[in-house]
Design a protein around this motif. Structure first.
Motif, PDB file in Angstrom:
ATOM      1  N   GLY A  96      72.553  55.231  30.700  1.00 37.41           N
ATOM      2  CA  GLY A  96      72.449  55.675  32.199  1.00 37.41           C
ATOM      3  C   GLY A  96      71.027  55.971  32.364  1.00 37.41           C
ATOM      4  O   GLY A  96      70.246  56.394  31.570  1.00 37.41           O
ATOM      5  N   PHE A  97      70.800  55.644  33.674  1.00 37.40           N
ATOM      6  CA  PHE A  97      69.310  55.553  34.207  1.00 37.40           C
ATOM      7  C   PHE A  97      69.343  55.730  35.427  1.00 37.40           C
ATOM      8  O   PHE A  97      70.288  55.277  36.143  1.00 37.40           O
ATOM      9  N   GLY A  98      68.444  56.324  36.192  1.00 37.19           N
ATOM     10  CA  GLY A  98      68.403  56.307  37.658  1.00 37.19           C
ATOM     11  C   GLY A  98      67.204  57.288  38.230  1.00 37.19           C
ATOM     12  O   GLY A  98      66.797  58.023  37.208  1.00 37.19           O
ATOM     13  N   TYR A  99      66.818  56.984  39.452  1.00 35.49           N
ATOM     14  CA  TYR A  99      65.838  57.836  39.977  1.00 35.49           C
ATOM     15  C   TYR A  99      65.992  57.729  41.604  1.00 35.49           C
ATOM     16  O   TYR A  99      66.924  57.003  42.193  1.00 35.49           O
ATOM     17  N   GLY A 100      65.473  58.812  42.270  1.00 40.64           N
ATOM     18  CA  GLY A 100      65.608  58.876  43.710  1.00 40.64           C
ATOM     19  C   GLY A 100      64.330  59.510  44.007  1.00 40.64           C
ATOM     20  O   GLY A 100      63.701  60.398  43.635  1.00 40.64           O
ATOM     21  N   THR A 101      63.952  59.119  45.383  1.00 43.12           N
ATOM     22  CA  THR A 101      62.809  59.570  46.000  1.00 43.12           C
ATOM     23  C   THR A 101      62.974  60.850  46.513  1.00 43.12           C
ATOM     24  O   THR A 101      64.007  61.282  46.941  1.00 43.12           O
ATOM     25  N   VAL A 102      61.809  61.762  46.620  1.00 41.15           N
ATOM     26  CA  VAL A 102      61.986  63.227  47.163  1.00 41.15           C
ATOM     27  C   VAL A 102      60.853  63.168  47.897  1.00 41.15           C
ATOM     28  O   VAL A 102      59.724  62.972  47.534  1.00 41.15           O
ATOM     29  N   LEU A 103      61.135  63.239  49.255  1.00 44.05           N
ATOM     30  CA  LEU A 103      59.937  63.105  50.247  1.00 44.05           C
ATOM     31  C   LEU A 103      59.864  64.358  51.098  1.00 44.05           C
ATOM     32  O   LEU A 103      60.603  64.921  51.292  1.00 44.05           O
ATOM     33  N   PRO A 104      58.638  64.375  51.560  1.00 41.69           N
ATOM     34  CA  PRO A 104      58.290  65.654  52.595  1.00 41.69           C
ATOM     35  C   PRO A 104      59.112  65.700  53.848  1.00 41.69           C
ATOM     36  O   PRO A 104      59.553  64.451  54.348  1.00 41.69           O
ATOM     37  N   VAL A 105      59.452  66.716  54.163  1.00 46.34           N
ATOM     38  CA  VAL A 105      60.216  67.267  55.326  1.00 46.34           C
ATOM     39  C   VAL A 105      59.718  66.631  56.636  1.00 46.34           C
ATOM     40  O   VAL A 105      59.987  66.231  57.518  1.00 46.34           O
ATOM     41  N   GLU A 106      58.335  67.036  56.556  1.00 43.18           N
ATOM     42  CA  GLU A 106      57.754  66.575  57.828  1.00 43.18           C
ATOM     43  C   GLU A 106      56.872  65.288  57.664  1.00 43.18           C
ATOM     44  O   GLU A 106      56.608  64.669  56.500  1.00 43.18           O
ATOM     45  N   ALA A 107      56.639  64.576  58.715  1.00 46.78           N
ATOM     46  CA  ALA A 107      56.059  63.110  58.865  1.00 46.78           C
ATOM     47  C   ALA A 107      54.695  63.174  58.748  1.00 46.78           C
ATOM     48  O   ALA A 107      54.156  64.507  59.058  1.00 46.78           O
ATOM     49  N   GLY A 108      54.019  62.205  58.344  1.00 44.96           N
ATOM     50  CA  GLY A 108      52.449  62.462  58.329  1.00 44.96           C
ATOM     51  C   GLY A 108      51.987  62.921  56.946  1.00 44.96           C
ATOM     52  O   GLY A 108      50.773  63.175  56.827  1.00 44.96           O
ATOM     53  N   VAL A 109      52.696  63.190  55.979  1.00 42.48           N
ATOM     54  CA  VAL A 109      52.211  63.961  54.645  1.00 42.48           C
ATOM     55  C   VAL A 109      52.537  62.711  53.477  1.00 42.48           C
ATOM     56  O   VAL A 109      53.348  61.963  53.226  1.00 42.48           O
ATOM     57  N   GLY A 110      51.222  62.512  52.925  1.00 45.33           N
ATOM     58  CA  GLY A 110      51.108  61.475  51.934  1.00 45.33           C
ATOM     59  C   GLY A 110      51.471  62.025  50.307  1.00 45.33           C
ATOM     60  O   GLY A 110      50.635  61.876  49.487  1.00 45.33           O
ATOM     61  N   VAL A 111      52.605  62.309  50.179  1.00 49.82           N
ATOM     62  CA  VAL A 111      53.238  62.938  49.047  1.00 49.82           C
ATOM     63  C   VAL A 111      54.696  62.299  48.705  1.00 49.82           C
ATOM     64  O   VAL A 111      55.408  62.199  49.770  1.00 49.82           O
ATOM     65  N   VAL A 112      54.616  61.970  47.581  1.00 48.41           N
ATOM     66  CA  VAL A 112      56.104  61.200  47.167  1.00 48.41           C
ATOM     67  C   VAL A 112      56.505  61.798  45.756  1.00 48.41           C
ATOM     68  O   VAL A 112      55.704  61.807  44.821  1.00 48.41           O
ATOM     69  N   GLY A 113      57.734  62.295  45.813  1.00 51.89           N
ATOM     70  CA  GLY A 113      58.261  62.717  44.468  1.00 51.89           C
ATOM     71  C   GLY A 113      59.407  61.706  43.961  1.00 51.89           C
ATOM     72  O   GLY A 113      60.132  60.904  44.890  1.00 51.89           O
ATOM     73  N   LEU A 114      59.343  61.397  42.722  1.00 52.58           N
ATOM     74  CA  LEU A 114      60.320  60.574  42.283  1.00 52.58           C
ATOM     75  C   LEU A 114      61.216  61.567  41.040  1.00 52.58           C
ATOM     76  O   LEU A 114      60.644  62.123  40.131  1.00 52.58           O
ATOM     77  N   PHE A 115      62.477  61.802  41.279  1.00 48.65           N
ATOM     78  CA  PHE A 115      63.204  62.441  40.363  1.00 48.65           C
ATOM     79  C   PHE A 115      64.094  61.536  39.647  1.00 48.65           C
ATOM     80  O   PHE A 115      64.858  60.686  40.148  1.00 48.65           O
ATOM     81  N   PHE A 116      64.145  61.711  38.277  1.00 54.44           N
ATOM     82  CA  PHE A 116      64.960  61.240  37.159  1.00 54.44           C
ATOM     83  C   PHE A 116      65.933  62.141  36.721  1.00 54.44           C
ATOM     84  O   PHE A 116      65.757  62.879  35.689  1.00 54.44           O
ATOM     85  N   PRO A 117      67.217  61.942  37.260  1.00 57.18           N
ATOM     86  CA  PRO A 117      68.183  62.855  36.755  1.00 57.18           C
ATOM     87  C   PRO A 117      68.685  62.979  35.416  1.00 57.18           C
ATOM     88  O   PRO A 117      68.854  64.184  34.864  1.00 57.18           O
TER      89      PRO A 117
END
Length: 297
Positions: A226-247
């Motif tokens: 099994g493999f996977g990931y999903g983006t976890v993104l800022p709630v507000e617009a204009g924010v330069g941050v990205v999360g990747l979660f690998f369950p």
């Protein structure tokens, strides 16, 4: 190097996409390969993307005033950075996208633009990207009204997005292109400004029993393939941050270029735990692709 591509529709909607792989000469100094967020949202109206020397790009981006409103707040810094780095393996090029004006290309030769489309990075990768971009079947651009059944063509920006995604996927899947890889992330204009586009991937290498009755899919464990990931993104617009979660790995990576080139690593039993850890450490509210079920909680 990498590949960064950007397009602006007639409506003004803009999309800037890039892969995550870093293959500049600093890999040798670090002793390991790493990934970096190269298309950085700086404000609701401005995105800066880089190709080349990741450390030089990071230093330049961190010198830009917080939440810039005008390209004059950004362009001189990028021009000096690219000119100082020069060409060759130590060089760095930039794309600056302003949702109101267009796309600028900054290299050691100077500034070009504004353009409706531009790219920076590996020439060979761009040629492969072009083939994927232009060879997407026309059927992909049709949408069907669920009530009337009437078919119509998607709007210009949606077509750009589909083509750009297909082009980058073609490059990443091509083993001949070593400078582009991992995955790709895109930043697009929404009603409230630039946001990263959500994405999620789940795969399983073992067979599943098919039943006529509805049943949850088991994505298995790491040992079962099994493999996977999903983006976890800022709630507000204009924010330069990205999360990747690998369950499957209970792992979260936070790409925060304004705080550092390399990602922050979190051991998180769930996406929600990862979101809470990021807020506690950085004060940024995030929301992920796994909104429900075991992976989300």
């Amino acid at each position: 190097m990498t590949l960064v591509v950007a397009r602006r529709a007639g409506s003004g909607q803009t999309r800037v996409a890039a892969d995550l792989r870093v293959t500049d000469s600093d890999d040798i100094r670090r002793g390991y390969r790493f990934a970096a967020l190269k298309n950085v949202i700086l404000s609701p109206t401005i995105v800066v993307a880089s190709a080349g020397n990741a450390d030089a790009a990071g230093e330049a981006i961190r010198r830009i005033p917080e939440q810039p409103k005008r390209i004059s707040d950004v362009l001189p810094i990028l021009e000096v950075s690219s000119g100082t780095a020069g060409g060759g393996s130590a060089g760095v090029d930039y794309l600056l996208a302003d949702s109101r004006l267009g796309i600028y290309r900054i290299t050691d030769s100077g500034v070009e633009g504004p353009h409706a489309a531009a790219w920076i990075g590996d020439q060979g990768a761009f040629e492969v990207y072009q083939s994927g971009y232009h060879e997407l079947p026309e059927s992909r651009f049709e949408e069907v009204d669920p009530v009337s059944g009437r078919r119509s063509r998607v709007d210009e920006f949606t077509e750009f997005a589909l083509r750009m995604g297909a082009g980058l996927e073609r490059v990443i899947d091509d083993d001949r292109i070593s400078s582009v890889g991992e995955t790709s992330l895109s930043a697009s204009t929404y009603a409230d400004g630039f946001r990263y586009d959500p994405t999620m991937e789940l795969s399983l290498e073992r067979e599943q029993a098919i039943s006529p009755e509805a049943a949850p899919v088991s994505w298995g464990t790491v040992a079962e393939g099994g493999f996977g990931y999903g983006t976890v993104l800022p709630v507000e617009a204009g924010v330069g941050v990205v999360g990747l979660f690998f369950p499957h790995a209970a792992l979260g990576l936070l790409y925060h270029p304004l705080a550092g080139v390399e990602p922050f690593v979190y051991r998180s039993d769930s996406q929600r735990a990862f979101e809470d850890q990021v807020f506690a450490d950085h004060g940024i509210r995030m929301k992920g692709a796994f909104g429900f079920g075991a992976f989300g909680r």
